[in-house]
Design an enzyme around this catalytic site. Structure first.
Site, PDB file in Angstrom:
ATOM      1  N   ARG A  83      46.140  43.011  50.911  1.00 36.78           N
ATOM      2  CA  ARG A  83      45.955  43.893  49.760  1.00 36.78           C
ATOM      3  C   ARG A  83      44.657  43.572  49.052  1.00 36.78           C
ATOM      4  NH1 ARG A  83      48.986  46.487  45.294  1.00 36.78           N
ATOM      5  NH2 ARG A  83      47.300  47.388  44.100  1.00 36.78           N
ATOM      6  N   ARG A  92      45.903  51.481  49.086  1.00 32.55           N
ATOM      7  CA  ARG A  92      46.316  50.102  49.358  1.00 32.55           C
ATOM      8  C   ARG A  92      47.116  50.011  50.636  1.00 32.55           C
ATOM      9  NH1 ARG A  92      49.372  50.988  43.865  1.00 32.55           N
ATOM     10  NH2 ARG A  92      47.540  52.211  43.742  1.00 32.55           N
ATOM     11  N   ASP A  95      51.853  47.705  48.459  1.00 26.25           N
ATOM     12  CA  ASP A  95      52.034  47.538  47.027  1.00 26.25           C
ATOM     13  C   ASP A  95      53.490  47.162  46.795  1.00 26.25           C
ATOM     14  OD1 ASP A  95      51.404  47.644  44.265  1.00 26.25           O
ATOM     15  OD2 ASP A  95      52.141  49.696  44.128  1.00 26.25           O
ATOM     16  N   ASP A  97      56.017  46.329  43.643  1.00 23.08           N
ATOM     17  CA  ASP A  97      56.187  46.314  42.191  1.00 23.08           C
ATOM     18  C   ASP A  97      57.596  45.881  41.835  1.00 23.08           C
ATOM     19  OD1 ASP A  97      53.622  47.215  41.519  1.00 23.08           O
ATOM     20  OD2 ASP A  97      54.206  49.320  41.633  1.00 23.08           O
TER      21      ASP A  97
END
Length: 171
Positions: A83, A92, A95, A97
């Site tokens: 990344r 990207r 990712d 989160d």
């Protein structure tokens, strides 16, 4: 063990392989158990629009780690997978989160829980609803009900939840 929810997304390279690789890494971690994954959705980019579509899903995990320990491990997985953070909301390879960890509510320079923008994003709420516990009210129903999935650019792409054989299991 606390329940936590992690959003995964990818829009560069082999998006499918990136998601599968991140799930395998997550599942192989000590103190983390992969409990369920949502369907995979192809989604339009948000914010920075000049980029390819994303594949997104949400993983429901059990964890013995603190929220900050879990966040730091997610960031480590992103880094291990290549990344690069050069454009905010930009393209990207992966990712990860952290959306929620149990009933934890926190707001620090490093981590805010629940994730501060998740209620505004269909690409998060739709897969999160897939793995939300049956019989428990989904707190973002009204936000999701006010969104047009077509206008938000969210469409089902695949359902991997039936076959997680690609995930590396801990012994």
């Amino acid at each position: 063990m606390q329940e936590a929810y992690v959003a995964l997304g990818a829009n560069l390279g082999d998006r499918e392989a990136s998601l599968r690789g991140a799930l395998s890494k997550l599942a192989s971690e000590s103190g983390i158990e992969l409990h369920a994954i949502s369907r995979v959705y192809e989604t339009a980019p948000v914010g920075y629009k000049d980029q390819p579509s994303f594949l997104n899903l949400v993983a429901k995990v059990g964890t013995q780690r603190t929220p900050l320990e879990l966040l730091r491990r997610l960031l480590g997985i992103e880094q291990e997978m290549g990344r690069v953070r050069d454009v905010r909301f930009g393209p990207r390879i992966i990712d990860l989160d952290l959306l929620l960890v149990g009933e934890t509510s926190m707001n620090t320079p490093e981590l805010t829980l629940p994730h501060p923008r998740m209620g505004e994003r269909a690409f998060v709420l739709v897969p999160l609803r897939d793995v939300w516990p049956k019989g428990r009210d989904f707190p973002w129903s009204s936000e999701l009900g006010g969104m047009s999935l077509e206008q938000e650019g969210v469409k089902e792409w695949a359902n991997w939840s039936r076959d997680l054989s690609f995930v590396v299991r801990k012994e």
